[in-house]
Design an enzyme around this catalytic site. Structure first.
Site, PDB file in Angstrom:
ATOM      1  N   HIS A 171      41.504  35.485  45.063  1.00  0.00           N
ATOM      2  CA  HIS A 171      40.229  36.065  44.052  1.00  0.00           C
ATOM      3  C   HIS A 171      39.007  35.965  44.883  1.00  0.00           C
ATOM      4  CE1 HIS A 171      39.038  36.554  39.840  1.00  0.00           C
ATOM      5  NE2 HIS A 171      38.099  37.407  40.465  1.00  0.00           N
ATOM      6  N   ASP A 174      44.596  45.263  35.373  1.00  0.00           N
ATOM      7  CA  ASP A 174      43.927  44.022  36.128  1.00  0.00           C
ATOM      8  C   ASP A 174      43.699  42.940  35.415  1.00  0.00           C
ATOM      9  OD1 ASP A 174      42.732  43.877  39.286  1.00  0.00           O
ATOM     10  OD2 ASP A 174      41.382  43.144  37.569  1.00  0.00           O
ATOM     11  N   TYR A 213      40.774  34.779  34.140  1.00  0.00           N
ATOM     12  CA  TYR A 213      40.536  35.398  33.163  1.00  0.00           C
ATOM     13  C   TYR A 213      41.081  34.942  31.753  1.00  0.00           C
ATOM     14  CZ  TYR A 213      39.400  39.290  36.205  1.00  0.00           C
ATOM     15  OH  TYR A 213      38.683  40.189  37.169  1.00  0.00           O
ATOM     16  N   LYS A 235      45.289  37.746  40.028  1.00  0.00           N
ATOM     17  CA  LYS A 235      44.612  37.024  41.019  1.00  0.00           C
ATOM     18  C   LYS A 235      44.995  35.691  40.934  1.00  0.00           C
ATOM     19  CE  LYS A 235      41.214  40.791  40.526  1.00  0.00           C
ATOM     20  NZ  LYS A 235      41.504  40.912  39.072  1.00  0.00           N
TER      21      LYS A 235
END
Length: 287
Positions: free
Chosen positions: A113, A47, A52, A81
């Site tokens: 997200h 994930d 990120y 996301k």
């Protein structure tokens, strides 16, 4: 271990119940080592997210490591996301950027997200229109096969009802904070009603739940770690989990949740900790 069990999404595709969360996992070497340890331990789901900033490193690590374990692209399930900064008119560009960064041909599951838009106040009435526009773009890419399934993260019951009334492609999954202190009963019921998979993040409460006396009491009685108890509590209810770690030993230990069960009495005691407490962001004020 053998591969973790799976759930079947409303697209018909199977998704492993256990995946590796990669939040705060940064840098090519750190990502490579975590993915290597996870594949060795039997993980087949990973994930990520645009925010990120590790999509490119994750894609590169998987391309290099899959052959080592006799695996192909089809053997792993990748989630990413859409960044809140790309909510609305930039959604197509944002999703295509994720596809390009991962460079794995397609994304198994792509989520909005956050229900809000970066740069707008949470109460701004442009937020509903922006997320509706984002969903249209994700539906388009889903139709092209570039996003095999689409869903949302951090949506409240109100956001979910709004989406279910307008979408052509129903969301395959809702990913939210979920642990014994935040049982999300209304959201779980809504997901069940509409055939949407309910998935947990922050199962360990940012690590704070590992010190909870009741969770430690149950862990000691089962001869398991507090983390294993928290993950087992979720999967025993049919809720997929995404524990994040860069530590190979913890990555391995987090897979050891399928060879024991919690007693009904312990499940009930853990669920009774529910007090609506969030360790992460609260989407309830987003218009």
């Amino acid at each position: 271990m053998s591969s973790p069990p799976s759930v079947v999404l409303n697209t018909g595709r199977e998704m492993p119940v256990l995946g590796l969360g990669t939040y705060k996992l940064c840098g090519p070497e750190a990502v490579f080592q975590a993915v290597d340890a996870a594949l060795a331990a039997g993980y087949r789901a990973f994930d990520s997210a645009a925010v990120y900033r590790n999509e490119a490193d994750l894609g590169r690590a998987l391309r290099e490591l899959l052959p080592k374990y006799g695996l192909t692209r089809e053997d792993v399930f990748i989630t990413s996301k859409l960044s809140p900064k790309d909510q609305g008119e930039k959604a197509m560009k944002g999703a295509l950027h994720s596809l390009s960064q991962l460079d794995l041909g397609y994304i198994d599951l792509y989520l909005i997200h956050w229900p809000g838009t970066q740069g707008l106040p949470v109460a701004d009435q442009r937020n509903p229109g922006n997320r509706a526009q984002s969903w249209l773009r994700l539906e388009e890419l889903h139709g092209q096969g570039k996003l095999r399934a689409i869903g949302v993260s951090n949506y409240t019951a109100a956001h979910m009802r709004e989406l279910m009334q307008s979408c052509r492609v129903p969301p395959a999954l809702l990913q939210v904070e979920f642990h014994p202190r935040l049982c999300q009963l209304e959201l779980r019921s809504l997901c069940k009603e509409h055939g949407v998979c309910f998935q947990a993040y922050s199962s360990l409460g940012k690590g704070e739940l590992l010190a909870d006396p009741l969770i430690n009491e149950v862990a000691n009685s089962c001869k398991r770690t507090p983390a294993q108890i928290l993950l087992r509590w979720a999967v025993q209810q049919g809720v997929p989990v995404l524990p994040k770690s860069s530590n190979p030993d913890r990555i391995q230990k987090n897979t050891e949740i399928f060879d024991f069960s919690l007693r009904d009495a312990d499940m009930d005691r853990l669920s009774a900790l529910d007090c609506g407490h969030r360790f992460c962001w609260d989407p309830s004020e987003v218009a």
